[in-house]
Design a protein around this motif. Structure first.
Motif, PDB file in Angstrom:
ATOM      1  N   UNK A 181      44.789  27.792  32.127  1.00  0.00           N
ATOM      2  CA  UNK A 181      46.045  27.898  32.862  1.00  0.00           C
ATOM      3  C   UNK A 181      46.940  26.675  32.686  1.00  0.00           C
ATOM      4  N   UNK A 182      46.352  25.475  32.707  1.00  0.00           N
ATOM      5  CA  UNK A 182      47.159  24.261  32.566  1.00  0.00           C
ATOM      6  C   UNK A 182      47.792  24.164  31.184  1.00  0.00           C
ATOM      7  N   UNK A 183      47.044  24.573  30.151  1.00  0.00           N
ATOM      8  CA  UNK A 183      47.589  24.560  28.785  1.00  0.00           C
ATOM      9  C   UNK A 183      48.735  25.558  28.658  1.00  0.00           C
ATOM     10  N   UNK A 184      48.573  26.735  29.256  1.00  0.00           N
ATOM     11  CA  UNK A 184      49.598  27.777  29.190  1.00  0.00           C
ATOM     12  C   UNK A 184      50.889  27.301  29.847  1.00  0.00           C
ATOM     13  N   UNK A 185      50.771  26.773  31.061  1.00  0.00           N
ATOM     14  CA  UNK A 185      51.943  26.295  31.808  1.00  0.00           C
ATOM     15  C   UNK A 185      52.594  25.126  31.080  1.00  0.00           C
ATOM     16  N   UNK A 204      48.105  38.523  35.361  1.00  0.00           N
ATOM     17  CA  UNK A 204      48.274  39.964  35.152  1.00  0.00           C
ATOM     18  C   UNK A 204      48.258  40.306  33.665  1.00  0.00           C
ATOM     19  N   UNK A 205      49.066  39.595  32.887  1.00  0.00           N
ATOM     20  CA  UNK A 205      49.152  39.882  31.444  1.00  0.00           C
ATOM     21  C   UNK A 205      47.824  39.598  30.757  1.00  0.00           C
ATOM     22  N   UNK A 206      47.163  38.517  31.156  1.00  0.00           N
ATOM     23  CA  UNK A 206      45.895  38.149  30.532  1.00  0.00           C
ATOM     24  C   UNK A 206      44.826  39.208  30.778  1.00  0.00           C
ATOM     25  N   UNK A 207      44.766  39.716  32.014  1.00  0.00           N
ATOM     26  CA  UNK A 207      43.804  40.768  32.335  1.00  0.00           C
ATOM     27  C   UNK A 207      44.133  42.045  31.560  1.00  0.00           C
ATOM     28  N   UNK A 224      39.265  36.581  34.463  1.00  0.00           N
ATOM     29  CA  UNK A 224      39.946  35.584  35.284  1.00  0.00           C
ATOM     30  C   UNK A 224      39.410  34.185  34.984  1.00  0.00           C
ATOM     31  N   UNK A 225      38.136  34.097  34.648  1.00  0.00           N
ATOM     32  CA  UNK A 225      37.542  32.812  34.321  1.00  0.00           C
ATOM     33  C   UNK A 225      38.178  32.209  33.063  1.00  0.00           C
ATOM     34  N   UNK A 226      38.397  33.066  32.044  1.00  0.00           N
ATOM     35  CA  UNK A 226      39.041  32.596  30.814  1.00  0.00           C
ATOM     36  C   UNK A 226      40.462  32.136  31.094  1.00  0.00           C
ATOM     37  N   UNK A 231      44.658  31.702  24.600  1.00  0.00           N
ATOM     38  CA  UNK A 231      43.452  32.428  24.984  1.00  0.00           C
ATOM     39  C   UNK A 231      42.651  32.758  23.722  1.00  0.00           C
ATOM     40  N   UNK A 232      41.332  32.857  23.804  1.00  0.00           N
ATOM     41  CA  UNK A 232      40.510  33.101  22.603  1.00  0.00           C
ATOM     42  C   UNK A 232      40.828  34.438  21.949  1.00  0.00           C
TER      43      UNK A 232
END
Length: 326
Positions: free
Chosen positions: A110-114, A94-97, A103-105, A147-148
């Motif tokens: 996702x694994x790095x974020x978690x 949600x926050x990323x969007x 969603x692809x980014x 994220x970039x």
């Protein structure tokens, strides 16, 4: 080169009208180049957060404009961009969007974020309205820094949470800086800012100064008075302190007010004694920008606590070793 800029403001200001006119941001014109790290300092209410909100498109300016080149992300409040009724996992998407990422980014990182957040599976499956401020920082910081982007804005958010994670955040910011990301950071902690930034904007009442971080630190701490004018020419009938000078790496040809932790610092006192003999004890106290004592020491050995001086002028040196203040 002029084409390397990522943020330009031109006569940017914000005023709230009502029964009382409130000038939240006085007109400011600055340019921040690609890869440049800039700090914002000043008293509360001088416009730091207002500028960051305008740059983040949260507020519209009253006058002027701001031009952004590249992808800008920000953390202005710990709860920014989170939906309270969604879980931690759901809020990553949600926050990323909301920040404009696909969603692809998000799925790619996702694994790095978690992993960076160090939040457990059980915590990430809970709604974020049950999270502490420290948990919100962990999740929010992990999302935006993996994220970039081209520009990262932080508004005094790295003061909550445990010290080990704050240290981890600091390392991540230095990594982003090394990779050419422009950082814009608001803080009251001059020491923290000086780790990251080369320049700073000092917000004063109805004015601002944009300059090298060392010059801004001096303006902020000393209230725009020159260092020499703040030296107290202390004296009595027996003695007078003529001057106090500081030299980096024992280089005696040029005194300075700016030092790095790796510098060896020589402190030279010039004293004039008016009586035939004077027994003197000198104590050295150093304070940081928050007025906390970092050094408190008698500069003579315990077996020789006093210095006997005769009438005339004297020069006394005290050396602070390299990395002693690290």
């Amino acid at each position: 080169m002029s084409s390397d800029w990522v943020i330009k403001t031109n006569n940017l200001s914000k005023t709230y009208t009502g029964k009382v006119l409130v000038e939240a941001l006085t007109p400011i014109t600055i340019k921040i180049n690609k890869g440049e790290c800039v700090g914002l300092i000043g008293k509360n209410g001088t416009g730091k957060s207002t500028l960051l909100k305008i740059l983040s498109s949260v507020l519209k300016p009253t006058t002027g404009n701001a031009t952004i080149k590249g992808k800008l992300v920000s953390i202005l409040e710990l709860s920014d961009g989170f939906h309270p009724d969604l879980t931690g996992y759901e809020n990553i998407g949600f926050k990323s969007v909301m920040l404009g990422f696909s969603k692809q980014e998000v799925n790619k990182h996702i694994d790095e974020i978690v992993g960076f957040s160090e939040l457990s599976e059980e915590v990430l499956r809970r709604k974020v309205n049950t999270y502490s401020n420290g948990m919100l920082l962990r999740l929010g910081f992990s999302i935006i820094t993996h994220l970039p982007m081209d520009i990262l804005i932080l508004d005094e958010v790295l003061h909550v949470g445990d010290s080990s994670f704050i240290k981890k955040c600091n390392h991540k910011l230095l990594e982003l800086k090394k990779n050419g990301i422009s950082l814009i950071m608001a803080s009251h902690n001059l020491h923290d800012l000086s780790i990251y930034v080369e320049k700073a904007v000092y917000f004063k009442e109805n004015d601002f100064v944009f300059d090298d971080i060392f010059k801004i630190q001096e303006l902020y701490v000393l209230g725009e008075e020159k260092f020499q004018t703040r030296q107290q020419k202390w004296s009595n009938d027996s003695i007078k302190l003529q001057s106090v000078d500081l030299y980096p790496n024992s280089c005696l040809n040029k005194s300075s007010n700016h030092f790095f932790t790796v510098d060896k610092i020589l402190i030279r006192l010039k004293i004039n004694v008016f009586v035939e003999e004077l027994k003197l004890d000198i104590v050295l106290n150093l304070f940081n920008s928050e007025q906390s004592a970092v050094v408190a020491s008698n500069i003579f050995h315990a077996d020789q606590p006093n210095l006997m001086l005769i009438k005339g002028e004297h020069s006394i040196d005290c050396e602070i070793p390299s990395n002693f203040l690290n």
